[in-house]
Write a protein that holds these residues in place. Structure first.
Motif, short mmCIF file in Angstrom:
data_model
loop_
_atom_site.label_atom_id
_atom_site.label_comp_id
_atom_site.label_asym_id
_atom_site.label_seq_id
_atom_site.Cartn_x
_atom_site.Cartn_y
_atom_site.Cartn_z
N PHE A 134 -0.56 4.82 12.36
CA PHE A 134 -1.47 3.70 12.66
C PHE A 134 -2.51 3.51 11.56
CE2 PHE A 134 -1.19 3.77 17.62
CZ PHE A 134 0.19 3.74 17.54
N TYR A 135 -2.78 4.57 10.80
CA TYR A 135 -3.92 4.59 9.89
C TYR A 135 -3.51 4.69 8.42
CZ TYR A 135 -6.47 5.30 14.23
OH TYR A 135 -6.98 5.15 15.50
N LEU A 136 -2.33 4.21 8.09
CA LEU A 136 -1.82 4.37 6.73
C LEU A 136 -2.77 3.87 5.64
CD1 LEU A 136 1.96 3.50 7.26
CD2 LEU A 136 0.94 5.76 6.91
N PRO A 137 -3.37 2.68 5.77
CA PRO A 137 -4.25 2.21 4.68
C PRO A 137 -5.51 3.05 4.50
CG PRO A 137 -3.60 0.40 6.12
CD PRO A 137 -3.22 1.66 6.81
N LEU A 138 -5.92 3.75 5.55
CA LEU A 138 -7.11 4.59 5.44
C LEU A 138 -6.80 5.90 4.73
CD1 LEU A 138 -8.63 4.10 9.02
CD2 LEU A 138 -9.09 2.80 6.95
N LEU A 139 -5.53 6.32 4.78
CA LEU A 139 -5.13 7.60 4.21
C LEU A 139 -4.52 7.44 2.81
CD1 LEU A 139 -3.45 8.92 7.46
CD2 LEU A 139 -5.58 9.80 6.49
N ILE A 140 -3.88 6.30 2.57
CA ILE A 140 -3.18 6.04 1.31
C ILE A 140 -3.86 4.85 0.65
CG2 ILE A 140 -0.93 5.69 0.24
CD1 ILE A 140 -1.14 8.15 2.12
N GLN A 141 -4.58 5.09 -0.42
CA GLN A 141 -5.48 4.07 -0.95
C GLN A 141 -4.87 3.16 -2.02
OE1 GLN A 141 -8.44 3.53 0.33
NE2 GLN A 141 -8.49 5.27 1.70
N LYS A 142 -4.10 3.71 -2.94
CA LYS A 142 -3.80 2.96 -4.17
C LYS A 142 -2.43 2.30 -4.22
CE LYS A 142 -1.92 6.86 -6.82
NZ LYS A 142 -1.91 7.53 -8.13
N HIS A 143 -1.66 2.39 -3.16
CA HIS A 143 -0.28 1.90 -3.21
C HIS A 143 -0.11 0.59 -2.43
CE1 HIS A 143 1.07 5.66 -5.04
NE2 HIS A 143 0.33 6.28 -4.14
N GLU A 144 0.72 -0.28 -2.98
CA GLU A 144 1.02 -1.55 -2.32
C GLU A 144 2.07 -1.35 -1.23
OE1 GLU A 144 1.54 -5.76 -1.61
OE2 GLU A 144 -0.08 -4.57 -2.47
N LYS A 145 3.03 -0.46 -1.49
CA LYS A 145 4.16 -0.25 -0.58
C LYS A 145 4.27 1.24 -0.29
CE LYS A 145 8.92 -2.02 -0.26
NZ LYS A 145 10.03 -2.60 -1.07
N VAL A 146 4.52 1.59 0.97
CA VAL A 146 4.51 2.99 1.40
C VAL A 146 5.67 3.22 2.36
CG1 VAL A 146 3.24 4.72 2.74
CG2 VAL A 146 2.01 3.27 1.12
N ILE A 147 6.29 4.40 2.25
CA ILE A 147 7.28 4.83 3.24
C ILE A 147 6.63 5.86 4.15
CG2 ILE A 147 9.45 6.09 3.60
CD1 ILE A 147 10.40 5.01 0.91
N TYR A 148 6.76 5.67 5.47
CA TYR A 148 6.34 6.68 6.44
C TYR A 148 7.59 7.24 7.12
CZ TYR A 148 4.92 8.81 10.79
OH TYR A 148 4.78 9.71 11.84
N LEU A 149 7.67 8.57 7.23
CA LEU A 149 8.79 9.22 7.91
C LEU A 149 8.29 10.23 8.92
CD1 LEU A 149 11.11 10.05 4.85
CD2 LEU A 149 11.26 8.06 6.38
#
Length: 344
Positions: A134-149
């Motif tokens: 739920f909180y990906l943008p708060l934890l991962i700051q510098k990336h445009e695209k992210v994979i969560y597994l």
């Protein structure tokens, strides 16, 4: 005057020819640099995995499988609680995974205070790290695209292929539909797995009926996510998810049929009709729903990603297809995490 003009014209032509001849090597050198630069600045693929107490071996096996099956520039974001971070860091640094690129990020469970009902039939689903997605943008700051597994996965394909999943304009995430692969339908029927919104939302509640979502709508599984951080922040996805978490605390909106909808249900609401699709072979799931039901070995060999969602995990007993999971497991150097097997 004409002679002077003619002389100037000749000099101009000579100057142009001189510049062209002498600039060719420089242009070639510039072109060479440009050709090499993509390799030098290879795009990072950020992969987010949680390392929870009691199941840290799952995260390690998932990371091991990804790292072993790609040449891509993967950066692992390993999310943990303050008490678990030293353990996972020691595990990585004292195994073959010491070669990976990774960052350990601490998740503060206080962000969940007052947002989770404490009456789920599967208490493990209430663990704080279950809500990291739920909180990906708060934890991962510098990336445009992210994979969560999720941690209970094994990746058999090249993670670059999953990262290259196309997201439609305006979509903050891509998931795999629970109805998308005919090969899994028999498994779903045999283990009693529900794959519609009816299995996650309580349609007796007015707030759910007001959504206007048919209960027979196919659900999706948020254990594998390809997310666009710009859209996520622009649409305030985290705030929307928190709103539905809060409403569930107050109104008990989720179905008790599965006992697995604690983190899935708010995502089904927020992303309804607004997500892109992941290739279904990149999310073969339900391997943990029964200790007996099995897929064919040929089908599993072709799968890009295997997910043991459900109660029966491959590091515990009973469980199925444990050999595929153990291929990537790395024993805990500290000896704290042990596999549960019939002869153990």
């Amino acid at each position: 005057v004409n002679q002077i003009l003619l002389l100037l014209l000749v000099l101009t032509v000579c100057a142009i020819l001189y510049n062209k001849v002498h600039q060719v090597p420089l242009a070639l050198r510039n072109e060479t640099v440009d050709l090499e630069s993509p390799e030098e600045v290879e795009e990072e693929i950020p992969v987010v995995i949680c390392a929870a107490a009691g199941r840290m071996g799952a995260a390690v096996a998932a990371i091991s499988s990804i790292y072993s099956n790609t040449e891509a520039n993967v950066l692992f974001y390993i999310i943990g609680l303050k008490t678990t971070i030293p353990h996972v860091r020691k595990w990585i640094e004292n195994s073959k995974l010491k070669e990976i690129k990774y960052k350990v990020v601490e998740f503060n469970p206080m962000v969940l205070k007052g947002k989770i009902r404490q009456d789920a039939s599967r208490p493990e689903l209430l663990q704080p790290l279950n809500f990291v997605r739920f909180y990906l943008p708060l934890l991962i700051q510098k990336h445009e695209k992210v994979i969560y597994l999720d941690d209970d996965v094994i990746v058999q394909g090249d993670i670059q292929e999953l990262y290259d999943t196309k997201l439609a304009p305006g979509h903050a995430a891509a998931f795999s539909d629970d109805c998308d692969l005919p090969s899994t339908h028999e498994m779903v029927r045999s283990v009693g797995m529900q794959n519609t919104y009816m299995g996650f939302l309580d349609y007796r509640k007015q707030a759910i009926r007001d959504l206007g979502i048919s209960p027979s709508t196919c659900s999706f599984n948020p254990g594998v996510i390809v997310a666009n951080m710009t859209e996520w922040k622009h649409q305030r996805i985290t705030k929307q998810l928190e709103k539905w978490m809060q409403r569930n605390v107050e109104e008990n909106l989720y179905s008790s049929t599965l006992g697995g909808g604690v983190a899935t249900s708010p995502m089904l609401i927020v992303f309804h009709g607004k997500y892109s699709s992941i290739n279904p072979m990149w999310h073969i799931r339900h391997l943990g729903w029964s200790p007996d039901a099995r897929y064919s070995e040929q089908f599993l060999q072709e799968a890009k990603l295997l997910h043991w969602n459900g109660r029966y995990k491959p590091w515990d007993y009973p469980s199925v297809h444990t050999d595929l999971w153990e291929n990537w497991f790395i024993p805990d150097p500290s000896g704290k995490f042990k596999l549960t097997r019939p002869d153990s």
